[in-house]
Write a protein that holds these residues in place. Structure first.
Motif, mmCIF file in Angstrom:
data_model
loop_
_atom_site.group_PDB
_atom_site.id
_atom_site.type_symbol
_atom_site.label_atom_id
_atom_site.label_comp_id
_atom_site.label_asym_id
_atom_site.label_seq_id
_atom_site.Cartn_x
_atom_site.Cartn_y
_atom_site.Cartn_z
ATOM 1 N N MET A 175 0.829 -1.189 0.000
ATOM 2 C CA MET A 175 0.000 0.000 0.000
ATOM 3 C C MET A 175 0.869 1.246 0.000
ATOM 4 O O MET A 175 1.973 1.241 0.552
ATOM 5 N N MET A 176 0.390 2.281 -0.642
ATOM 6 C CA MET A 176 1.050 3.577 -0.616
ATOM 7 C C MET A 176 -0.005 4.653 -0.813
ATOM 8 O O MET A 176 -1.103 4.383 -1.319
ATOM 9 N N TYR A 177 0.320 5.861 -0.400
ATOM 10 C CA TYR A 177 -0.568 7.001 -0.620
ATOM 11 C C TYR A 177 -0.051 7.811 -1.797
ATOM 12 O O TYR A 177 1.160 7.985 -1.973
ATOM 13 N N LEU A 178 -0.973 8.326 -2.596
ATOM 14 C CA LEU A 178 -0.620 9.115 -3.771
ATOM 15 C C LEU A 178 -1.448 10.409 -3.779
ATOM 16 O O LEU A 178 -2.591 10.412 -4.233
ATOM 17 N N PRO A 179 -0.887 11.516 -3.269
ATOM 18 C CA PRO A 179 -1.603 12.806 -3.355
ATOM 19 C C PRO A 179 -1.591 13.295 -4.803
ATOM 20 O O PRO A 179 -0.577 13.182 -5.500
ATOM 21 N N ARG A 180 -2.708 13.855 -5.244
ATOM 22 C CA ARG A 180 -2.796 14.316 -6.631
ATOM 23 C C ARG A 180 -3.438 15.692 -6.720
ATOM 24 O O ARG A 180 -4.369 16.014 -5.980
ATOM 25 N N LEU A 181 -2.934 16.495 -7.638
ATOM 26 C CA LEU A 181 -3.521 17.773 -7.984
ATOM 27 C C LEU A 181 -3.203 18.044 -9.444
ATOM 28 O O LEU A 181 -2.539 17.236 -10.108
ATOM 29 N N CYS A 182 -3.687 19.138 -9.982
ATOM 30 C CA CYS A 182 -3.383 19.498 -11.366
ATOM 31 C C CYS A 182 -1.875 19.561 -11.538
ATOM 32 O O CYS A 182 -1.164 20.123 -10.708
ATOM 33 N N ASN A 183 -1.368 18.995 -12.646
ATOM 34 C CA ASN A 183 0.069 18.935 -12.878
ATOM 35 C C ASN A 183 0.627 20.180 -13.551
ATOM 36 O O ASN A 183 1.837 20.266 -13.752
ATOM 37 N N HIS A 184 -0.209 21.122 -13.933
ATOM 38 C CA HIS A 184 0.238 22.373 -14.566
ATOM 39 C C HIS A 184 1.301 22.078 -15.618
ATOM 40 O O HIS A 184 2.425 22.599 -15.591
ATOM 41 N N CYS A 185 0.892 21.223 -16.555
ATOM 42 C CA CYS A 185 1.806 20.609 -17.518
ATOM 43 C C CYS A 185 2.429 21.632 -18.468
ATOM 44 O O CYS A 185 1.881 22.710 -18.709
ATOM 45 N N LEU A 186 3.577 21.256 -19.026
ATOM 46 C CA LEU A 186 4.202 22.075 -20.058
ATOM 47 C C LEU A 186 3.483 21.921 -21.392
ATOM 48 O O LEU A 186 3.519 22.824 -22.234
ATOM 49 N N ASN A 187 2.846 20.788 -21.603
ATOM 50 C CA ASN A 187 2.103 20.517 -22.836
ATOM 51 C C ASN A 187 0.671 20.140 -22.471
ATOM 52 O O ASN A 187 0.221 19.017 -22.714
ATOM 53 N N PRO A 188 -0.084 21.073 -21.880
ATOM 54 C CA PRO A 188 -1.388 20.738 -21.292
ATOM 55 C C PRO A 188 -2.442 20.414 -22.342
ATOM 56 O O PRO A 188 -2.768 21.230 -23.198
ATOM 57 N N ALA A 189 -2.982 19.194 -22.257
ATOM 58 C CA ALA A 189 -4.019 18.778 -23.199
ATOM 59 C C ALA A 189 -5.312 19.553 -22.978
ATOM 60 O O ALA A 189 -6.058 19.808 -23.923
ATOM 61 N N CYS A 190 -5.585 19.935 -21.747
ATOM 62 C CA CYS A 190 -6.810 20.690 -21.463
ATOM 63 C C CYS A 190 -6.807 22.028 -22.187
ATOM 64 O O CYS A 190 -7.839 22.486 -22.695
#
Length: 499
Positions: A175-190
């Motif tokens: 088991m592990m924890y994975l915090p996630r938020l917007c990655n503010h990508c360099l090549n954002p598909a959104c």
């Protein structure tokens, strides 16, 4: 060479407690309005598991991110014509059950009930239509701490890829924890998918925002984001997402999730990169080469030529100095112990993770000897293949090296403080890890006892851009116009207009 600056976050998963303090404080600050009840700009997932929304990594279903088609980088969800044909019906969106139906309880029934034979009950009702609903059946991290269960673990798309290597028997669970938020990508598909051009990437710090006045609620951004970190506000009919707490960043302060993190797992700092090479790097043919290709984008802030060119292009000395002191640059580029989440989506994410070490104990509960550390890495309870599926598109070599360096750091500090380390085994581990003792000591300080200003290096923003930073209009993405929609927010733009 077109030098840009980006605020980068690194999270040390070894220190995450799974307490959800980051999620709650983010929720209270940014997503406590009507229509945003189900939005968790920051959430903490228990892995292995389906995540939030359910199975967000299943891009065959959700069509997120970029793919190479005939050597050209295109959105997995299709081009402009495809979006136009589906503009009134987007078939690849998560449904509300993949998140959860926002609900509350009819507490008035308890407070105002007349005397009855049976005690009154506060029934749950939907905040969407006001009708009574059954008991909630799903939510953010609904499988909290249940990663070993075959029901939730089997829903993890990464587990499906590795069925031959991973068994879900109780004694072999992990088991592990994975915090996630917007990655503010360099090549954002959104950004590329938005027909209205409402989503843009800021020039001065790389933060991706949604202009609420321009958003028309088409929701193609939700489909295009492979991390499913763009949400639709059913009250305002607009898209919203993590803002990376940009008012705080502009003032030189860390994000709320970083500020309130109990485990102090988060680090923030700027990185310089070459924007002219984004298309080239995102178009790397082999998915397993994307991690190394992404690292090649980052520029050395100590290089005199880079410094001179950055100044010529209008980047202030404060940001150059910040990039030199950046904890993110050290962890991501110099030590190579932090990795992007699913680089195979080709968005070039700017949130990085230091993979967790399994408990370093033998079967009798005793500390492993230094001679056993190197073989231990190859037989971890958390399989290298699983971590590689998350962070390096399946390439286990970078993950193995990072874990060796983390172990080498521990052994080196044990040698300094306790001294009961076998010299031959120590030298073998140091050679395998490939870092100098001074680097391991700096790594130890940063990962364990670093001060506030060492963990958070955030230059204040320049809100008086030069002429060459003018706002670009229209949609963005290499697929459409080959130019990023870098945009500087107008000075009078209020916080309420940005999500």
């Amino acid at each position: 060479m077109r030098i840009r600056t980006q605020i980068v976050m690194v999270m040390n998963l070894d220190k995450c407690l799974g307490c959800h303090t980051c999620s709650i404080t983010c929720k209270n600050v940014w997503a406590s309005r009507p229509g945003a009840e189900y939005m968790w700009f920051n959430n903490v997932e228990t892995r292995p598991g389906p995540g939030y929304p359910k199975r967000w990594e299943d891009q065959e279903k959700y069509k997120g991110g970029w793919v190479l088609k005939n050597g050209k980088l295109v959105l997995r969800s299709g081009g402009a014509i495809s979006r136009l044909l589906n503009i009134f019906h987007n078939p690849h969106l998560p449904i509300i059950d993949d998140y959860y139906e926002p609900w509350s309880y009819n507490y008035e029934e308890l407070a105002n009930s007349e005397e009855k034979e049976h005690q009154p009950v506060a029934r749950p009702y939907s905040l969407l239509d006001g009708k009574y609903i059954d008991a909630p059946k799903w939510g953010p991290n609904w499988n909290d701490d249940l990663a070993g269960g075959t029901f939730t673990a089997s829903m993890d798309p990464n587990i499906e890829k590795l069925q031959k290597q991973i068994a879900l028997e109780y004694e072999k669970t992990f088991m592990m924890y994975l915090p996630r938020l917007c990655n503010h990508c360099l090549n954002p598909a959104c950004v590329a998918a938005c027909p209205a051009g409402a989503i843009y990437k800021r020039h001065e710090d790389g933060i991706v925002l949604v202009d609420q006045e321009s958003c028309r609620g088409w929701r193609f951004c939700i489909t295009a984001c492979p991390y499913k970190k763009v949400y639709f506000n059913w009250e305002t009919k607009k898209s919203e997402k993590c803002t990376f707490c940009y008012p705080r960043i502009e003032a030189g302060l860390p994000t709320v999730c970083s500020e309130t993190c109990v485990g102090r797992i988060r680090y923030l700092g700027p990185i310089l990169y070459d924007a002219d090479r984004i298309l080239e790097v995102a178009s790397t043919k082999d998915e397993k080469d994307l991690y190394e290709a992404q690292l090649s984008l980052f520029l050395n802030p100590f290089d005199p030529d880079v410094i001179a060119e950055a100044r010529r292009q209008g980047i202030s000395d404060a940001w150059i100095n910040g990039a030199q002191r950046s904890p993110a640059y050290k962890m991501v580029v110099q030590w190579r112990i932090a990795f992007p989440l699913h680089p195979e989506y080709r968005t070039l994410p700017m949130i990085f993770y230091i993979p967790p070490l399994s408990p370093i104990l033998d079967v009798n509960g005793k500390d492993l000897s230094p001679e056993e550390y190197i073989p231990f890495v190859d037989n971890m309870r958390i399989p290298l293949e699983y971590l590689a599926s998350l962070f390096t598109a399946g390439d286990t070599k970078p993950i193995r090296m990072a874990l060796l360096r983390l172990i080498a750091m521990r052994i080196h500090m044990r040698k300094i403080t306790v001294g009961d380390v076998n010299e031959n085994a120590y030298n073998k581990l140091m050679n395998e890890a490939g870092l100098e003792p001074s680097q391991l000591e700096e790594m130890h300080r940063l990962l364990s006892i670093a001060k506030y200003n060492e963990r958070f290096v955030i230059p204040t923003a320049n809100r008086n851009p030069e002429k060459h930073l003018d706002i670009h209009k229209g949609a963005c993405g290499f697929e459409e116009i080959g130019e990023y929609n870098y945009k500087v927010a107008p000075k009078d733009l209020r916080i309420r207009n940005i999500r």
